[in-house]
Design a protein around this motif. Structure first.
Motif, PDB file in Angstrom:
ATOM      1  N   SER A  33       0.827  -1.204   0.000  1.00 33.55           N
ATOM      2  CA  SER A  33       0.000   0.000   0.000  1.00 33.55           C
ATOM      3  C   SER A  33       0.863   1.257   0.000  1.00 33.55           C
ATOM      4  O   SER A  33       0.600   2.209  -0.747  1.00 33.55           O
ATOM      5  CB  SER A  33      -0.925  -0.009   1.219  1.00 33.55           C
TER       6      SER A  33
ATOM      7  N   ASP B 115       1.008   3.936  -3.112  1.00 30.77           N
ATOM      8  CA  ASP B 115       0.709   5.365  -2.917  1.00 30.77           C
ATOM      9  C   ASP B 115       1.876   6.228  -3.381  1.00 30.77           C
ATOM     10  O   ASP B 115       1.676   7.275  -4.017  1.00 30.77           O
ATOM     11  CB  ASP B 115       0.420   5.649  -1.445  1.00 30.77           C
TER      12      ASP B 115
ATOM     13  N   THR C  38       8.888   6.744   2.404  1.00 33.39           N
ATOM     14  CA  THR C  38       8.159   5.489   2.208  1.00 33.39           C
ATOM     15  C   THR C  38       8.995   4.308   2.684  1.00 33.39           C
ATOM     16  O   THR C  38       8.503   3.418   3.392  1.00 33.39           O
ATOM     17  CB  THR C  38       7.789   5.317   0.727  1.00 33.39           C
TER      18      THR C  38
END
Length: 342
Positions: free
Chosen positions: A304, A308, A319
């Protein structure tokens, strides 16, 4: 047809033809070729970079030799040049001089189907290779399904897939499934040595260690050079809980500096493999339910976060930090499998 995934200076699958390893799969299908019990479609599936496309061309040459009227060496030469009239290859097509389409389109499947319905150019079976079927968009996948439901006579489709779980169930049900696995370290070493006999022992060892049984990944390691951060990532993943938080921060800073770099793409594969191995190992151990649930949650979170970041161009460094923190939490809050099973 050029290969959109080709690596510089590495033989294309059609030119190599001899896939190292995969002996069990080779034995299983060779008897069918010898007995002329060829299925209409064979799905060759497994992790990317283990030699599935090379194996597909090896099978194609074997099928054309067994059913045709030419000696093996002549068939193999024609397959290498993609000039044999009974072999058909579909990959993502060039969009222009510098780029490829991102998918295999429905018109590509229809063109293949039309060519297969023409009078064959030579005696023997025909072989259509789709490398890879994962690249088919939904319309192309449905068009391929119709072709598999009413296939041309004496034709075998060899479908290469890195993600068989995402294929239409109806396509999978039409295929003879052949699962391929990562190859042994000595096979990877042999492939690299055949490619370049001058490689130093330390270069070979580094590439093999990072390959995970995937020859393509070993070639990518060689291309990245000795100073790549991938070795440091491998060391960190060997025991995330033992390293200070600053190590993960530095890794994220280095790997996240360029969101389009081959090094980051490689690192993402390594993270995928590590999490998948965690889930697989937990699933095989009685009493490891908590670790399995945590690994599944980690998988969902990592994918996820990366999705994104790709979709809205988020900072890849942040991230990666979030993913590394999630891995550390998973390791620190789940009981080691060895302890759970005692």
């Amino acid at each position: 047809m050029t290969d959109p995934n080709a690596l510089d200076d590495v033989l294309a699958p059609e030119r190599r033809q001899k896939a190292r390893g995969h002996d069990a799969a080779r034995t299983a299908i060779t008897s069918q070729i010898t007995d002329r019990r060829l299925p209409g479609a064979i799905l060759l599936h497994g992790p990317m970079g283990i030699g599935k496309a090379t194996f597909a061309f090896e099978l194609a040459a074997a099928i054309l030799t067994a059913t045709g009227d030419e000696p093996a060496h002549r068939v193999e030469e024609q397959v290498a040049a993609l000039s044999h009239p009974n072999i058909f290859l579909l990959r993502r097509r060039p969009k222009d001089a510098k780029s490829y389409y991102t998918v295999i389109r429905v018109e590509d499947i229809r063109s293949l189907r039309d060519r297969l319905h023409h009078t064959r150019g030579r005696a023997g079976h025909r072989v259509a290779i789709i490398d890879s079927i994962d690249d088919c968009n939904p319309s192309a996948a449905n068009a391929l399904l119709k072709t598999l439901e009413e296939p041309p006579a004496d034709t075998t489709f060899l479908l290469v897939s890195h993600r068989p779980g995402q294929l239409l169930p109806t396509i999978k049900s039409r295929c003879h499934n052949l699962a391929l696995r990562p190859v042994a370290a000595d096979e990877v070493r042999a492939i690299l040595s055949e490619h370049d006999a001058t490689l130093a022992a330390d270069e070979l060892d580094r590439a093999i260690a990072l390959s995970g049984g995937r020859p393509r990944r070993a070639f990518e390691t060689l291309a990245l050079g000795k100073d790549s951060a991938l070795g440091a990532l491998q060391t960190w993943l060997s025991n995330p809980g033992e390293h200070a938080p600053g190590v993960a921060f530095k890794l994220a800073e280095t790997l996240g500096a360029d969101a389009q770099s081959p090094e980051l793409s490689f690192a993402r594969e390594m993270l995928d493999d590590w999490i998948a191995d965690e889930a697989r190992n937990a699933a095989m151990q009685p009493g490891a339910r908590m670790r399995l649930a945590s690994a599944n949650e980690l998988w969902d979170k990592a994918h996820s976060l990366l999705a994104d970041a790709d979709a809205i161009n988020l900072d890849m460094k942040q991230t990666l930090i979030a993913i590394f923190d999630a891995i550390r939490k998973h390791v620190s809050t789940t009981i080691p499998i060895s302890a759970e099973t005692q």
